[in-house]
Design an enzyme around this catalytic site. Structure first.
Site, short mmCIF file in Angstrom:
data_model
loop_
_atom_site.label_atom_id
_atom_site.label_comp_id
_atom_site.label_asym_id
_atom_site.label_seq_id
_atom_site.Cartn_x
_atom_site.Cartn_y
_atom_site.Cartn_z
CB SER A 74 -1.26 0.32 1.47
OG SER A 74 -1.32 -1.25 1.31
CG HIS A 132 1.34 -10.47 -0.96
ND1 HIS A 132 0.86 -9.50 -1.82
CD2 HIS A 132 0.98 -10.06 0.08
CE1 HIS A 132 0.29 -9.18 -2.15
NE2 HIS A 132 -0.26 -9.09 -0.61
CG ASN A 134 8.97 7.38 8.02
OD1 ASN A 134 9.73 6.23 7.30
ND2 ASN A 134 9.55 6.83 9.54
C1 LIG Z 1 -2.99 -5.81 -5.59
C2 LIG Z 1 -2.64 -5.82 -3.98
N1 LIG Z 1 -2.13 -4.64 -4.00
C3 LIG Z 1 -1.78 -3.77 -2.70
C4 LIG Z 1 -1.92 -4.56 -1.93
C5 LIG Z 1 -2.00 -4.03 -0.75
O1 LIG Z 1 -0.63 -4.57 0.06
P1 LIG Z 1 -0.23 -5.09 1.08
O2 LIG Z 1 -0.33 -5.51 2.14
O3 LIG Z 1 1.70 -4.71 1.32
O4 LIG Z 1 -0.20 -3.29 1.33
C6 LIG Z 1 -2.27 -5.54 -1.92
C7 LIG Z 1 -2.48 -6.58 -0.50
O5 LIG Z 1 -2.82 -8.19 -1.12
C8 LIG Z 1 -2.84 -6.61 -3.10
O6 LIG Z 1 -2.99 -7.35 -3.57
#
Ligand SMILES: Cc1ncc(COP(=O)(O)O)c(C=O)c1O
Length: 438
Positions: free
Chosen positions: A88, A220, A291
């Site tokens: 994110s 992931h 940050n």
């Molecule tokens: C396509 C996609 N983008 C962004 C994210 C966000 O990743 P994070 O959970 O590391 O913030 C995810 C989370 O699973 C995702 O599936």
């Protein structure tokens, strides 16, 4: 060996022993043990790397962060990599960098970005947060990806970018997307959070656009617990993303840089705007930043996980195949995922859509699977415009979002992660078959 080295060695040996004991205790009991859709897959090497880094107690980005970035960009074959604390955050920093005043041709408030409403929220959020206008087009029914044939119809004089994810690891139609981007001079951000090690036309997903983003959350393809990365081939975009990640500061010397004058040796030699002559470059802010940095400890884990990626990919592909073959028997009830001829996915999960006339609903089927302790998941937000938090966002919809709505109503996914052993997969298949014997 010093006393400290001896103690450290002892601790790391004990860690290895703890891993071995836990592994011995692992047992799958069909119908009693939960079949997770994803999870951390690791061995003593990750545990040792993390504990070793904790003993160093450097904590903030340092030697492991630098090594991970080197390894990751070498693996991808790109010029620049930044680690972050999440996928994110990576999306936020990437989109914000494309709006940064320090780049040549930044996007500005009111500019339009073509994307999909079938999305993970934080693929979309940075568009809204940067006061850009999301323009939603539909996805394809069975690849679940942005429908590239609909992009040109959504372009106006205000369009500046195309932002999308390779859904669940399935590569989007990159040749078509890049051709349109080139023709209309649009930025491309590939959210590759679910598509690490997927390929399109022999090229890794995440190496086509201006920026690609990655998530190393535990679910992931590889993990740091929490974590992420941003990659680009542009020095200008890299510096903008780095600044946004690091409080918005202008200086791009490494955190903890030993030289008191900074790596550039010019900390006190600049004049910036209304700031006094020679104001410490470390405290000059040329972006409104955040940050978004991870800990060095997380990167220590990432280094070990990246080495395992080829094996993880192989397992994901095999597991996908087993479940695909199972669902294929019931193709009259389910829409199966489709892969484009040039695509080679490393699947994050297997998406399945219950046909309208299946004789049962998605809810019926996932409730059944969950009762068998098989974890299911929704394809993220479905149609995000129907989510409570997004009711009033400023946006434009081009054409119908028929397939997007279908995902909301009738799509779910099952895991294919490397932790799914042969026994677990057999159990999943037997439960699916049982549903149709009834
Ligand atoms: C396509 C996609 N983008 C962004 C994210 C966000 O990743 P994070 O959970 O590391 O913030 C995810 C989370 O699973 C995702 O599936």
């Amino acid at each position: 060996m010093s006393n400290e080295s001896i103690l450290r060695q002892e601790i790391l040996e004990r860690v290895k022993e703890i891993y071995r004991l836990r592994k011995e205790e692992e047992k799958f009991n069909p119908g009693k043990t939960k079949v997770n859709y994803s999870g951390r897959v690791f061995d003593e090497k990750e545990m040792i790397a993390v504990v070793d880094s904790v003993i160093d107690f450097w904590l903030t980005l340092g030697i492991n962060g630098r090594k991970f970035c080197e390894d990751f960009k070498n693996y991808l074959g790109v010029k620049y990599c930044l680690v972050t604390n999440s996928g994110s955050s990576s999306n936020l920093a990437a989109i914000s960098a494309l709006c940064s005043p320090i780049i040549n041709n930044p996007m500005i408030a009111g500019d339009e970005v073509i994307t999909t409403a079938m999305t993970f929220p934080t693929t979309l959020n940075p568009i809204i947060q940067n006061r850009l206008i999301p323009i939603f087009i539909d996805i394809e029914e069975d690849t679940y990806n942005i429908d590239a044939s609909k992009i040109e119809g959504a372009i106006t004089s205000k369009t500046r970018a195309i932002v999308f994810a390779h859904t669940l690891g399935n590569p989007a139609e990159m040749d078509k997307i890049m051709k349109i981007a080139k023709k209309y001079n649009l930025y491309v951000v590939e959210d590759t959070c679910d598509a690490l090690d997927s390929y399109y036309d022999g090229k890794k997903c995440g190496t086509f656009g201006d920026f690609s983003t990655y998530s190393f959350y535990a679910a992931h393809h590889m993990t740091m617990g929490e974590g992420g990365a941003i990659c680009t081939n542009s020095l200008e975009l890299y510096r903008a993303a780095l600044s946004i990640r690091d409080w918005g500061r202008a200086c791009y010397c490494q955190t903890g840089e030993a030289n008191p004058m900074g790596a550039c040796r010019h900390r006190f030699d600049f004049k910036f705007g209304d700031l006094p002559e020679g104001y410490d470059h470390k405290y000059v802010y040329n972006n409104i930043g955040y940050n978004l940095k991870p800990l060095d400890i997380q990167c220590a884990m990432g280094i070990e996980q990246l080495k395992k990626l080829p094996k993880f990919t192989e397992a994901r592909k095999n597991n996908f195949k087993v479940l695909y073959e199972c669902f294929k028997k019931y193709e009259d009830r389910f829409i199966l995922p489709r892969v484009l001829p040039k695509a080679d996915p490393s699947w994050f999960a297997i998406p399945i859509t219950v046909r309208e006339d299946a004789g049962f609903s998605k809810r019926d089927f996932v409730t059944y699977l969950e009762s068998k302790l098989i974890e299911t998941r929704m394809l993220f937000a479905g149609n995000i415009l129907k989510q409570p938090g997004y009711k009033d966002i400023e946006c434009r919809i081009v054409g119908e979002l028929k397939n997007t709505d279908q995902v909301l109503e009738r799509t779910f996914f099952l895991g294919v992660y490397p932790g799914l052993t042969k026994e677990k997969l057999e159990y999943m298949v037997s439960c699916i078959d049982e549903y149709f014997k009834k």
